[in-house]
Design an enzyme around this catalytic site. Sequence first.
Site, short mmCIF file in Angstrom:
data_model
loop_
_atom_site.label_atom_id
_atom_site.label_comp_id
_atom_site.label_asym_id
_atom_site.label_seq_id
_atom_site.Cartn_x
_atom_site.Cartn_y
_atom_site.Cartn_z
N ASP A 159 0.84 -1.20 0.00
CA ASP A 159 0.00 0.00 0.00
C ASP A 159 0.88 1.26 0.00
O ASP A 159 0.61 2.23 -0.70
CB ASP A 159 -0.90 -0.02 1.24
CG ASP A 159 -1.57 -1.38 1.40
OD1 ASP A 159 -2.40 -1.72 0.55
OD2 ASP A 159 -1.22 -2.11 2.34
N HIS A 187 -4.41 -3.32 6.70
CA HIS A 187 -4.25 -3.61 5.26
C HIS A 187 -5.61 -4.04 4.73
O HIS A 187 -5.93 -5.22 4.64
CB HIS A 187 -3.21 -4.72 5.04
CG HIS A 187 -3.22 -5.19 3.61
ND1 HIS A 187 -2.79 -4.41 2.56
CD2 HIS A 187 -3.65 -6.35 3.05
CE1 HIS A 187 -2.95 -5.07 1.43
NE2 HIS A 187 -3.47 -6.25 1.70
N1 LIG Z 1 -0.68 -7.86 2.53
C1 LIG Z 1 -0.73 -7.66 1.22
O1 LIG Z 1 -0.42 -6.55 0.75
C2 LIG Z 1 -1.13 -8.75 0.24
C3 LIG Z 1 -1.06 -8.51 -1.14
C4 LIG Z 1 -1.42 -9.52 -2.01
C5 LIG Z 1 -1.88 -10.73 -1.55
N2 LIG Z 1 -1.98 -10.93 -0.20
C6 LIG Z 1 -2.44 -12.22 0.36
O2 LIG Z 1 -1.41 -13.17 0.27
C7 LIG Z 1 -1.97 -14.47 0.34
C8 LIG Z 1 -1.34 -15.39 -0.69
O3 LIG Z 1 -1.61 -14.93 -1.99
P1 LIG Z 1 -1.24 -15.80 -3.28
O4 LIG Z 1 -1.66 -14.99 -4.44
O5 LIG Z 1 0.15 -16.29 -3.22
O6 LIG Z 1 -2.25 -17.02 -3.10
P2 LIG Z 1 -2.17 -18.49 -3.76
O7 LIG Z 1 -3.52 -19.05 -3.59
O8 LIG Z 1 -1.54 -18.45 -5.10
O9 LIG Z 1 -1.16 -19.26 -2.80
C9 LIG Z 1 -1.44 -19.51 -1.48
C10 LIG Z 1 -0.64 -20.73 -1.08
O10 LIG Z 1 -0.82 -20.92 0.33
C11 LIG Z 1 -0.95 -22.29 0.56
N3 LIG Z 1 -1.56 -22.53 1.86
C12 LIG Z 1 -2.87 -22.48 2.22
N4 LIG Z 1 -3.03 -22.82 3.50
C13 LIG Z 1 -1.79 -23.07 3.99
C14 LIG Z 1 -1.30 -23.48 5.25
N5 LIG Z 1 -2.12 -23.71 6.27
N6 LIG Z 1 0.03 -23.65 5.40
C15 LIG Z 1 0.88 -23.42 4.37
N7 LIG Z 1 0.47 -23.06 3.16
C16 LIG Z 1 -0.85 -22.88 2.96
C17 LIG Z 1 -1.76 -22.79 -0.62
O11 LIG Z 1 -1.64 -24.19 -0.80
C18 LIG Z 1 -1.10 -22.01 -1.77
O12 LIG Z 1 0.03 -22.69 -2.29
C19 LIG Z 1 -3.48 -14.27 0.19
O13 LIG Z 1 -4.07 -14.31 1.49
C20 LIG Z 1 -3.59 -12.86 -0.35
O14 LIG Z 1 -4.83 -12.27 0.00
C21 LIG Z 1 -1.60 -9.96 0.70
#
Ligand SMILES: NC(=O)c1ccc[n+]([C@@H]2O[C@H](COP(=O)([O-])OP(=O)(O)OC[C@H]3O[C@@H](n4cnc5c(N)ncnc54)[C@H](O)[C@@H]3O)[C@@H](O)[C@H]2O)c1
Length: 326
Positions: A159, A187
């Site tokens: 952000d 966030h």
């Molecule tokens: N803070 C921020 O600015 C920000 C920005 C973008 C995305 N995000 C968040 O980041 C997260 C991941 O995004 P992504 O695009 O990589 O998602 P994605 O779905 O591509 O990958 C998520 C991964 O996490 C794994 N996972 C799920 N539960 C798990 C657990 N208990 N232990 C270990 N691994 C686990 C899944 O198997 C998958 O491989 C999401 O929650 C998204 O909302 C945050």
Amino acid sequence: MKQPVRVTVTGAAGQIGYALLFRIASGAMLGDDQPVILHLLDITPAMDALQGVRMELEDCAFPLLAGVVCTDDPNVGFKDADYALLVGARPRGPGMERKDLLEANAAIFSVQGKAIDQNASKNIKVLVVGNPANTNALIAQRNAPSISPRNFTAMTRLDHNRAMTQIAIKTGKTVNDVTNMTIWGNHSATQYPDLFNAKVSGQTASDLVDQAWLEGDFIPTVQQRGAAIIKARGASSAASAANAAIGHVRSWALGTEGDDWVSMGVYSDGSYGIAEGLIYSFPCRCKDGEWEIVQGVEVNDFSRAKMQASEQELAEERDGVKHLLP
Ligand SMILES: NC(=O)c1ccc[n+]([C@@H]2O[C@H](COP(=O)([O-])OP(=O)(O)OC[C@H]3O[C@@H](n4cnc5c(N)ncnc54)[C@H](O)[C@@H]3O)[C@@H](O)[C@H]2O)c1
């Protein structure tokens, strides 16, 4: 050469993981003299994909990559970890309410907090990226009583970076001219990007734009940027999120520049009247691996109202998972 440090990345088989791991292994996060051993943690069905990621990491022959551990066991994943980037989270499914999402993630982050408590270095630095990031960080922190609450942070750097670029574009400058940006709060769509303290070439940013643009364009653009990317790309931001995670940990571990600061979701000590114990995004300076909340930043009535709205949302999120907090 320094001794290798262990860096755990959860959700390592996901899209942010794919944009993140290669940069950590290249030295972009901890410096080009710091070898790393990567601990890649994901869920059991993702283990095949994770082996593919491991093969690609090996195929880069990174001089700083001193080892790769792939696992679906949090106790192995966090064993002796010096850094942890908690990226894996449960995404919102069809028909899922906000409350369901909070609870599903609370389950994941309480298990991981306990595993960190029992296995990781007591000096571990934790960054939570997986959403709802601030409250997930709070849950992990509360489940790790043997580790200082200061060691659990949540990511608002994306952000922060978005806000820097928006004001640079508007004023015809580049991000190199922008300093002292702050994201206050959660966030989420209640976050408050603050132009009253940000500077562009040393001038107060809010003096360079009109209030209508600040309120009607700048703030909503930054708040809604994640949704805009999902709409355009058909997938949530990944490369920019990974880049922000690299920046957050790099600032924390290696320090912030001069008098400038960065935005970090950190344990509130009551600064700026924000309830103690919430993981709230503040302006932070970092030195010698420690962050501190910058004091004395001016808060006008407009800012105060927005900061409190985001604080209120975080308090509600915390109360929604209260029964799961130790
Ligand atoms: N803070 C921020 O600015 C920000 C920005 C973008 C995305 N995000 C968040 O980041 C997260 C991941 O995004 P992504 O695009 O990589 O998602 P994605 O779905 O591509 O990958 C998520 C991964 O996490 C794994 N996972 C799920 N539960 C798990 C657990 N208990 N232990 C270990 N691994 C686990 C899944 O198997 C998958 O491989 C999401 O929650 C998204 O909302 C945050």
